[in-house]
Design an enzyme around this catalytic site. Structure first.
Site, PDB file in Angstrom:
ATOM      1  N   HIS A   1       1.897   4.614  -2.851  1.00  0.00           N
ATOM      2  CA  HIS A   1       2.080   6.091  -2.535  1.00  0.00           C
ATOM      3  C   HIS A   1       3.288   6.546  -3.019  1.00  0.00           C
ATOM      4  CE1 HIS A   1      -1.878   6.893  -0.442  1.00  0.00           C
ATOM      5  NE2 HIS A   1      -1.437   5.851   0.534  1.00  0.00           N
TER       6      HIS A   1
ATOM      7  N   HIS B   1       3.728   6.699  -6.759  1.00  0.00           N
ATOM      8  CA  HIS B   1       3.115   7.561  -7.398  1.00  0.00           C
ATOM      9  C   HIS B   1       3.982   9.053  -7.035  1.00  0.00           C
ATOM     10  CE1 HIS B   1      -1.143   9.880  -7.414  1.00  0.00           C
ATOM     11  NE2 HIS B   1      -0.299   9.955  -8.335  1.00  0.00           N
TER      12      HIS B   1
ATOM     13  N   HIS C   1       0.636  -0.987   0.070  1.00  0.00           N
ATOM     14  CA  HIS C   1      -0.016  -0.129  -0.232  1.00  0.00           C
ATOM     15  C   HIS C   1       0.937   1.381   0.040  1.00  0.00           C
ATOM     16  CE1 HIS C   1      -3.780   2.314   1.289  1.00  0.00           C
ATOM     17  NE2 HIS C   1      -2.806   3.244   1.635  1.00  0.00           N
ATOM     18  N   GLU C   2       1.696   1.343   0.900  1.00  0.00           N
ATOM     19  CA  GLU C   2       2.567   2.481   1.051  1.00  0.00           C
ATOM     20  C   GLU C   2       3.463   2.731  -0.201  1.00  0.00           C
ATOM     21  OE1 GLU C   2       1.677   4.498   3.165  1.00  0.00           O
ATOM     22  OE2 GLU C   2       0.574   3.249   4.438  1.00  0.00           O
TER      23      GLU C   2
HETATM   24 ZN   LIG Z   1      -2.941   5.270   1.951  1.00  0.00          ZN
END
Ligand SMILES: [Zn+2]
Length: 603
Positions: A397, A400, A393-394
Site C-alpha cells: 500500500h 503504491h 502487505h502494508e
Molecule cells: Zn490492505
C-alpha cells in the site's frame, strides 16, 4: 496471554527507532495550529466562488485550485491527527485534535457542495470551449469527466434536496441491524479448550472457529446461530428494507438496476461483476478439492461448516523478529528493482513505521498518509510469520501511495478503492513465492501454501458467494418478490451447498449466515475483495515471468485514469475472464503442491 498484556509497554517506553516519526508532517503544535487556522480562513473563499463557473475557464480554474488547496491542507491535518490518535487512544488531547479535524473536513465538504451541481450545469459544450481556451485546465480533464459522467443521473435541484433530506431515513435499516447485532444480541456461553465457560461474542466466535478442538468449534457455531435464529424475521426485514432503498434510489436516478448505480461510483462496468461470478462458479471444483484436503488432514469422516477455519498446518515456531523480517522483505521485494528497494530501505531508516504494540494503541495494521507526508505504516508486531506477511502487505500500500504521490499532481495522487488491495496482495503473493523458493522444510512449505490457499478461499470464493447473494437480493426485490427469512435461508443454504460442494455436510445453521454479515449493508462492495485478490494473483505471476515494468507504471498512476484502465495498463483486463482463469491456475498449482507436501509429511 494475560502475562503478556501486563508486560505491554506504555507509549513512552517504546524505543524511538521503532516509532513512526510524525515530525516529518508537523515539527510542533504551532505548525498544526497554523494550518488549522489557514483552512478556516480559506473556507471563506469558497462562498465567493459560488455561481462563477459560468464566467469562463479562468473562474473554473480558480475554483478548482482553491478547492484542492484547501482540501490538501485539510487531508494533511486529518491524516496527522488520526495517526496521533491511533498511536495511543488513551491520549485525550490527541482524540480532541482528531475530532476537530473530522469537523473541519465536513466543513470543507459543505463549503464546496455547490461545485459539482454547478459544473454539471455548465454542460459538455461549454466545458470543451473552456479546454480549447485554456491548456492548463486540461490537466483536470479526467477529474472533471468523472463528475460529468453523473449528469444523466442527477435530478432537479428540488428533487435532489428531497433525496438529501431523506438520506438518514435511507440508512435506518443499517442502523437497526447495527444496534441489534452489536448491542441487543445476547450470546450463550461456550466451554473453551481449557474448560472455562465464556460468554460468546463476535470476536470470540472467530477465535473459537479457529480452535484445534472440534467440540469448541461446534459449540460456538451452534450457539451463535441459535441466537441469530431467534431474530431471523427481524434481520430479514431490516435487510429487505436496506435492499429496497438501493433499488428505489437506482430507479429514481435512471439506472437500469442497483448494481449499475453502485458500480458507477468508480466507473466500473457491470461486466466486471458478472464475469467474476461466472468464472468463480466455473472453478468451484477447486474449492471442493481444497475442502477434501482439509477433511484428510483433520482426519474427519465429514467436514462441517465449523471445520473450515480450523488450522491444518502449524505456524512455524521459528522466530521472525523485526530485524530479520526487514531483511527477508527487502530480499523478496528486490524483484521490483533497485529504486523500489531503495525506497523501502528509506521507509525503514527514516521511520515511516510504528512497529510495536503499546498500551492504548489501535489494533491491527494499516498504511496511511497523503501527498505531503510519507506513507506511514501502523503495525502491532509479533515475532511470527504472520507479522512478516502484514509488513509486506502494508508496504505494498505504502509503495503504491509513494509512487503515485511522486508521479502525479495532487488531484490525481489518491487511487481508487477498487485498485487499493491489488498492490498489497501482489506483495503478499511475491513473498509467498519467495518463501516457497527458499525453503526445503516441508512443514514450513505446507504452512505457506495453506496461508495462500486459505486466503484465496476466504477472499475469492467466499466474497464472490456474498456478491452472488447480494445480487440475488436486489433482483428479488426489484421483481417484487418476497424477502422473508425463509426465502433468504433457502437461497443462502443452496448457494452455500453449491459453493462448498459434496465434501461438506450441510449444517442447517449455515442457512442463517446472511443475517450476521455486516457487508450486506454495504452497497455492492465485497466483490472488490475478490477481484483485487484474483488480479494480484495474476499480476504476481506476470511479474515473476515478465518483470515488473508495466506493474510499476500501474503503481505510479494514482487516479489519473479510470481504475479499470489503470489496471489494464498493468496487463490485467478485469472486464475479461482471463485474469480470473490465471488466478485459478495459481490456486490449482499451489493446491497440488500442498497435496504433495502433505503426502510426503505423512510418509
Ligand atoms: Zn490492505
Amino acid at each position: 496471554m494475560s502475562k503478556e498484556i501486563s508486560k505491554l509497554k506504555s507509549r513512552s517506553e517504546v524505543p524511538e527507532e521503532l516509532k513512526w516519526d510524525l515530525t516529518k508532517v508537523y515539527q510542533n503544535e504551532n505548525e498544526l495550529a497554523e494550518d488549522i487556522k489557514g483552512i478556516q480562513e480559506e473556507i471563506k473563499r469558497a462562498d465567493k466562488l459560488k455561481n462563477t463557473l459560468k464566467d469562463g475557464s479562468l473562474a473554473l480554474k480558480e475554483a478548482l485550485k482553491t478547492y484542492f488547496t484547501v482540501e490538501r491542507k485539510t487531508v494533511k491535518v486529518y491524516v496527522y491527527t488520526s495517526m496521533l490518535s491511533d498511536q495511543d487512544t488513551n491520549n485525550k488531547k490527541n482524540q480532541g485534535l482528531f475530532s476537530q479535524a473530522q469537523q473541519l473536513y465536513a466543513k470543507v465538504a459543505a463549503a464546496f457542495s455547490w461545485f459539482e451541481p454547478e459544473l454539471l450545469a455548465l454542460g459538455e459544450k461549454k466545458l470543451n470551449e473552456y479546454y480549447d481556451n485554456d491548456q492548463e485546465l486540461t490537466g483536470y480533464k479526467q477529474y472533471i469527466s468523472e463528475i460529468m459522467a453523473k449528469k444523466d443521473h442527477l435530478l432537479s435541484e428540488k428533487e435532489e434536496k428531497l433525496l438529501a433530506g431523506a438520506s438518514d431515513i435511507f440508512s435506518t435499516p443499517e442502523n437497526i441491524f447495527g444496534i441489534l447485532n452489536n448491542a441487543d444480541l445476547k450470546f450463550p456461553t461456550v466451554t473453551d479448550e481449557k474448560g472455562n465457560k465464556v460468554e460468546l461474542s463476535h470476536g470470540l466466535y472467530g477465535k473459537f472457529l479457529e480452535s484445534g478442538n472440534r467440540r469448541v468449534r461446534k459449540e460456538a457455531f451452534q450457539g451463535l446461530y441459535k441466537t441469530y435464529g431467534q431474530f431471523e424475521n427481524t434481520f430479514a426485514t431490516s435487510l429487505a428494507a436496506h435492499v429496497h432503498t438501493h433499488n428505489f434510489q437506482a430507479s429514481v436516478r435512471n439506472y437500469p438496476d442497483a448494481v449499475s448505480a453502485a458500480l458507477s461510483t468508480n466507473n466500473i462496468p457491470v461486466a466486471v461483476y458478472d464475469t467474476l461470478v461466472e468464472r468463480v462458479n466455473n472453478h468451484l471444483d477447486l474449492l471442493h478439492r481444497y475442502v477434501e484436503v482439509r477433511k484428510e488432514v483433520l482426519n474427519l469422516d465429514s467436514v462441517h461448516m465449523y471445520d473450515l477455519y480450523a488450522p491444518i498446518t502449524k505456524l512455524p515456531e521459528e522466530k521472525y523478529n523485526y530485524k530479520n523480517s526487514k531483511k527477508i522483505a527487502l530480499d523478496a521485494l528486490s524483484i521490483f528493482g533497485e529504486d523500489y528497494v531503495q525506497t523501502v530501505k528509506n521507509a525503514f531508516a527514516s521511520r515511516w513505521i510504528d512497529v510495536l504494540e503499546n498500551t492504548g494503541k489501535r489494533s491491527g495494521a494499516y498504511s496511511s498518509g497523503m501527498f505531503d507526508t510519507p506513507p506511514y505504516i501502523l503495525l502491532n508486531w509479533q515475532d511470527n510469520l504472520e507479522s512478516l506477511f502484514t509488513l509486506v502487505h502494508e508496504m505494498g500500500h505504502s509503495m503504491h501511495s509513494y509512487l503515485s504521490n511522486h508521479n502525479q499532481p495532487y488531484h490525481y495522487s489518491d487511487y481508487s478503492i477498487f485498485v487499493a488491495e491489488i498492490a498489497s496482495t501482489t506483495n503478499e503473493n511475491i513473498l509467498t513465492q519467495y518463501l516457497l523458493d527458499n525453503s526445503d522444510d516441508l512443514q514450513f512449505k505446507a504452512y505457506v501454501l495453506n496461508h495462500y490457499l486459505d486466503g484465496f478461499k476466504g477472499t475469492v470464493y467466499r466474497q464472490t458467494q456474498f456478491a452472488e447473494f447480494e445480487r440475488w437480493l436486489h433482483d428479488q426485490d426489484k421483481a417484487g418478490l418476497p424477502l422473508t427469512s425463509q426465502e433468504l435461508n433457502n437461497k443462502y443454504a443452496n448457494l452455500n451447498e453449491h459453493y462448498y460442494g459434496p465434501a461438506i455436510t450441510n449444517d442447517p445453521e449455515i442457512a442463517l449466515e446472511w443475517s450476521r454479515i455486516p457487508h450486506f449493508y454495504y452497497n455492492f462492495y465485497v466483490y472488490q475483495y475478490a477481484t483485487g485478490f484474483a488480479a494480484a494473483s495474476a499480476l504476481a505471476g506476470k511479474i515473476v515471468k515478465e518483470g515488473p515494468a508495466s506493474y510499476l507504471e500501474f503503481l505510479k498512476s494514482g487516479s489519473s485514469a479510470l481504475p479499470i484502465d489503470i489496471v489494464k495498463q498493468a496487463g490485467v483486463d478485469m472486464t475479461k475472464p482471463n485474469y480470473l482463469d490465471d488466478a485459478f491456475v495459481v490456486f490449482e498449482q499451489r493446491l497440488g503442491e500442498l497435496e504433495d507436501v502433505l503426502a510426503k509429511l505423512q510418509n
